[in-house]
Write a protein that holds these residues in place. Sequence first.
Motif, PDB file in Angstrom:
ATOM      1  N   SER A  88       0.823  -1.212   0.000  1.00  0.00           N
ATOM      2  CA  SER A  88       0.000   0.000   0.000  1.00  0.00           C
ATOM      3  C   SER A  88       0.853   1.257   0.000  1.00  0.00           C
ATOM      4  CB  SER A  88      -0.944   0.001   1.201  1.00  0.00           C
ATOM      5  OG  SER A  88      -0.215  -0.185   2.393  1.00  0.00           O
ATOM      6  N   PHE A  89       2.130   1.121  -0.351  1.00  0.00           N
ATOM      7  CA  PHE A  89       3.049   2.256  -0.442  1.00  0.00           C
ATOM      8  C   PHE A  89       2.429   3.404  -1.203  1.00  0.00           C
ATOM      9  CE2 PHE A  89       6.977   4.483  -1.202  1.00  0.00           C
ATOM     10  CZ  PHE A  89       6.910   4.919  -2.510  1.00  0.00           C
ATOM     11  N   GLY A  90       1.695   3.088  -2.254  1.00  0.00           N
ATOM     12  CA  GLY A  90       1.135   4.117  -3.112  1.00  0.00           C
ATOM     13  C   GLY A  90       0.084   4.985  -2.462  1.00  0.00           C
ATOM     14  N   THR A  91      -0.312   4.675  -1.238  1.00  0.00           N
ATOM     15  CA  THR A  91      -1.314   5.487  -0.548  1.00  0.00           C
ATOM     16  C   THR A  91      -0.708   6.383   0.519  1.00  0.00           C
ATOM     17  OG1 THR A  91      -1.752   3.783   1.118  1.00  0.00           O
ATOM     18  CG2 THR A  91      -3.040   3.691  -0.920  1.00  0.00           C
ATOM     19  N   TYR A  92       0.611   6.320   0.702  1.00  0.00           N
ATOM     20  CA  TYR A  92       1.258   7.062   1.782  1.00  0.00           C
ATOM     21  C   TYR A  92       2.115   8.202   1.250  1.00  0.00           C
ATOM     22  CZ  TYR A  92       0.331   2.649   4.239  1.00  0.00           C
ATOM     23  OH  TYR A  92      -0.255   1.529   4.772  1.00  0.00           O
ATOM     24  N   ALA A  93       2.152   9.291   2.011  1.00  0.00           N
ATOM     25  CA  ALA A  93       3.122  10.348   1.718  1.00  0.00           C
ATOM     26  C   ALA A  93       4.510   9.863   2.130  1.00  0.00           C
ATOM     27  CB  ALA A  93       2.768  11.616   2.478  1.00  0.00           C
ATOM     28  N   MET A  94       5.521  10.369   1.463  1.00  0.00           N
ATOM     29  CA  MET A  94       6.903   9.983   1.736  1.00  0.00           C
ATOM     30  C   MET A  94       7.753  11.231   1.899  1.00  0.00           C
ATOM     31  SD  MET A  94       6.917   6.669   1.673  1.00  0.00           S
ATOM     32  CE  MET A  94       8.687   6.345   1.593  1.00  0.00           C
ATOM     33  N   GLY A  95       8.802  11.102   2.668  1.00  0.00           N
ATOM     34  CA  GLY A  95       9.686  12.241   2.857  1.00  0.00           C
ATOM     35  C   GLY A  95      11.138  11.822   2.985  1.00  0.00           C
ATOM     36  N   TRP A  96      12.011  12.777   2.719  1.00  0.00           N
ATOM     37  CA  TRP A  96      13.443  12.617   2.949  1.00  0.00           C
ATOM     38  C   TRP A  96      13.885  13.627   4.009  1.00  0.00           C
ATOM     39  CZ3 TRP A  96      16.528   8.828   1.124  1.00  0.00           C
ATOM     40  CH2 TRP A  96      16.116   8.129  -0.012  1.00  0.00           C
ATOM     41  N   PHE A  97      14.680  13.150   4.949  1.00  0.00           N
ATOM     42  CA  PHE A  97      15.285  13.979   5.979  1.00  0.00           C
ATOM     43  C   PHE A  97      16.773  13.678   6.004  1.00  0.00           C
ATOM     44  CE2 PHE A  97      11.799  15.794   8.644  1.00  0.00           C
ATOM     45  CZ  PHE A  97      10.733  15.292   7.916  1.00  0.00           C
ATOM     46  N   ARG A  98      17.521  14.538   6.674  1.00  0.00           N
ATOM     47  CA  ARG A  98      18.950  14.277   6.841  1.00  0.00           C
ATOM     48  C   ARG A  98      19.374  14.658   8.250  1.00  0.00           C
ATOM     49  NH1 ARG A  98      21.215  18.850   2.571  1.00  0.00           N
ATOM     50  NH2 ARG A  98      20.707  20.709   3.826  1.00  0.00           N
ATOM     51  N   GLN A  99      20.461  14.064   8.667  1.00  0.00           N
ATOM     52  CA  GLN A  99      20.912  14.290  10.041  1.00  0.00           C
ATOM     53  C   GLN A  99      22.431  14.202  10.112  1.00  0.00           C
ATOM     54  OE1 GLN A  99      19.196  11.532  12.883  1.00  0.00           O
ATOM     55  NE2 GLN A  99      19.308  13.059  14.517  1.00  0.00           N
ATOM     56  N   VAL A 100      22.992  15.140  10.860  1.00  0.00           N
ATOM     57  CA  VAL A 100      24.423  15.105  11.166  1.00  0.00           C
ATOM     58  C   VAL A 100      24.560  14.906  12.662  1.00  0.00           C
ATOM     59  CG1 VAL A 100      25.034  16.555   9.206  1.00  0.00           C
ATOM     60  CG2 VAL A 100      24.560  17.628  11.413  1.00  0.00           C
ATOM     61  N   GLY A 140      24.867  15.119  16.468  1.00  0.00           N
ATOM     62  CA  GLY A 140      24.637  16.193  17.416  1.00  0.00           C
ATOM     63  C   GLY A 140      23.516  17.140  17.045  1.00  0.00           C
ATOM     64  N   LYS A 141      22.880  16.899  15.889  1.00  0.00           N
ATOM     65  CA  LYS A 141      21.788  17.768  15.469  1.00  0.00           C
ATOM     66  C   LYS A 141      20.523  16.968  15.240  1.00  0.00           C
ATOM     67  CE  LYS A 141      24.379  21.579  13.413  1.00  0.00           C
ATOM     68  NZ  LYS A 141      24.473  22.493  12.245  1.00  0.00           N
ATOM     69  N   GLU A 142      19.400  17.681  15.228  1.00  0.00           N
ATOM     70  CA  GLU A 142      18.123  17.031  14.981  1.00  0.00           C
ATOM     71  C   GLU A 142      17.988  16.678  13.503  1.00  0.00           C
ATOM     72  OE1 GLU A 142      15.378  19.100  18.483  1.00  0.00           O
ATOM     73  OE2 GLU A 142      14.909  19.405  16.384  1.00  0.00           O
ATOM     74  N   ARG A 143      17.090  15.733  13.245  1.00  0.00           N
ATOM     75  CA  ARG A 143      16.808  15.348  11.871  1.00  0.00           C
ATOM     76  C   ARG A 143      16.162  16.539  11.152  1.00  0.00           C
ATOM     77  NH1 ARG A 143      14.996   9.218  11.122  1.00  0.00           N
ATOM     78  NH2 ARG A 143      16.909   9.095  12.365  1.00  0.00           N
ATOM     79  N   GLU A 144      16.685  16.826   9.965  1.00  0.00           N
ATOM     80  CA  GLU A 144      16.280  18.021   9.219  1.00  0.00           C
ATOM     81  C   GLU A 144      15.488  17.638   7.975  1.00  0.00           C
ATOM     82  OE1 GLU A 144      18.585  21.737   6.950  1.00  0.00           O
ATOM     83  OE2 GLU A 144      19.548  19.788   7.172  1.00  0.00           O
ATOM     84  N   PHE A 145      14.378  18.329   7.763  1.00  0.00           N
ATOM     85  CA  PHE A 145      13.541  18.091   6.588  1.00  0.00           C
ATOM     86  C   PHE A 145      14.282  18.457   5.306  1.00  0.00           C
ATOM     87  CE2 PHE A 145       9.943  17.770   3.930  1.00  0.00           C
ATOM     88  CZ  PHE A 145       9.852  18.910   3.153  1.00  0.00           C
ATOM     89  N   VAL A 146      14.131  17.595   4.298  1.00  0.00           N
ATOM     90  CA  VAL A 146      14.709  17.862   2.987  1.00  0.00           C
ATOM     91  C   VAL A 146      13.603  18.012   1.938  1.00  0.00           C
ATOM     92  CG1 VAL A 146      16.196  16.981   1.149  1.00  0.00           C
ATOM     93  CG2 VAL A 146      16.843  16.644   3.558  1.00  0.00           C
ATOM     94  N   ALA A 147      12.732  17.000   1.836  1.00  0.00           N
ATOM     95  CA  ALA A 147      11.689  17.040   0.809  1.00  0.00           C
ATOM     96  C   ALA A 147      10.596  16.043   1.154  1.00  0.00           C
ATOM     97  CB  ALA A 147      12.266  16.726  -0.565  1.00  0.00           C
ATOM     98  N   ALA A 148       9.394  16.303   0.642  1.00  0.00           N
ATOM     99  CA  ALA A 148       8.267  15.398   0.847  1.00  0.00           C
ATOM    100  C   ALA A 148       7.419  15.356  -0.421  1.00  0.00           C
ATOM    101  CB  ALA A 148       7.418  15.842   2.033  1.00  0.00           C
ATOM    102  N   ILE A 149       6.678  14.271  -0.573  1.00  0.00           N
ATOM    103  CA  ILE A 149       5.833  14.086  -1.748  1.00  0.00           C
ATOM    104  C   ILE A 149       4.557  13.379  -1.325  1.00  0.00           C
ATOM    105  CG2 ILE A 149       6.969  11.897  -2.351  1.00  0.00           C
ATOM    106  CD1 ILE A 149       6.679  12.750  -5.318  1.00  0.00           C
ATOM    107  N   ASP A 150       3.429  13.816  -1.872  1.00  0.00           N
ATOM    108  CA  ASP A 150       2.176  13.178  -1.499  1.00  0.00           C
ATOM    109  C   ASP A 150       2.050  11.832  -2.197  1.00  0.00           C
ATOM    110  OD1 ASP A 150      -0.451  14.563  -3.634  1.00  0.00           O
ATOM    111  OD2 ASP A 150       1.574  13.904  -4.120  1.00  0.00           O
ATOM    112  N   TRP A 151       0.966  11.099  -1.865  1.00  0.00           N
ATOM    113  CA  TRP A 151       0.847   9.725  -2.342  1.00  0.00           C
ATOM    114  C   TRP A 151       0.766   9.626  -3.859  1.00  0.00           C
ATOM    115  CZ3 TRP A 151      -3.254   7.989  -5.219  1.00  0.00           C
ATOM    116  CH2 TRP A 151      -4.362   8.863  -5.304  1.00  0.00           C
ATOM    117  N   SER A 152       0.174  10.646  -4.478  1.00  0.00           N
ATOM    118  CA  SER A 152      -0.039  10.578  -5.929  1.00  0.00           C
ATOM    119  C   SER A 152       1.069  11.233  -6.728  1.00  0.00           C
ATOM    120  CB  SER A 152      -1.362  11.260  -6.277  1.00  0.00           C
ATOM    121  OG  SER A 152      -1.269  12.655  -6.018  1.00  0.00           O
TER     122      SER A 152
END
Length: 128
Positions: free
Chosen positions: A28-40, A42-54
């Motif tokens: 059911s992957f095709g029904t979920y939003a997905m995102g990319w984050f990055r982390q170095v 000592g720092k919090e996870r940082e938003f990079v990009a997101a895409i909706d299900w479609s």
Amino acid sequence: QVQLLESGGGLVQIGGSLRLSCRASERSFGTYAMGWFRQVPGKEREFVAAIDWSASTTSHADSVKGRFFISRDNARNTVYLQMNSLRPEDTAVYFCGTALQPRSSVGHYCEAKRYDFWGQGTQVTVSS
């Protein structure tokens, strides 16, 4: 439980390009939003990009706009992050995540707390 597996990281020179992939185990992957984050470290996870299900709408962090591009292929259960014009400050471990709860706007997926499952991460190192 959704399992995510990232790949495509590595060592690249300044100005180079990489394409990250994240394959999901869930049909059911095709029904979920997905995102990319990055982390170095000592720092919090940082938003990079997101895409909706479609794949009709995307969101990118200001720091990567015009250089990084998120896309997905639901037939392959895979989300991609094309990274161009890489800079040393892009060095990080990159994670993909899946958000099970639908949101009214893809902009809501810029927070790590919106995501239910994460991959193990892939290291991207940009060197001179």
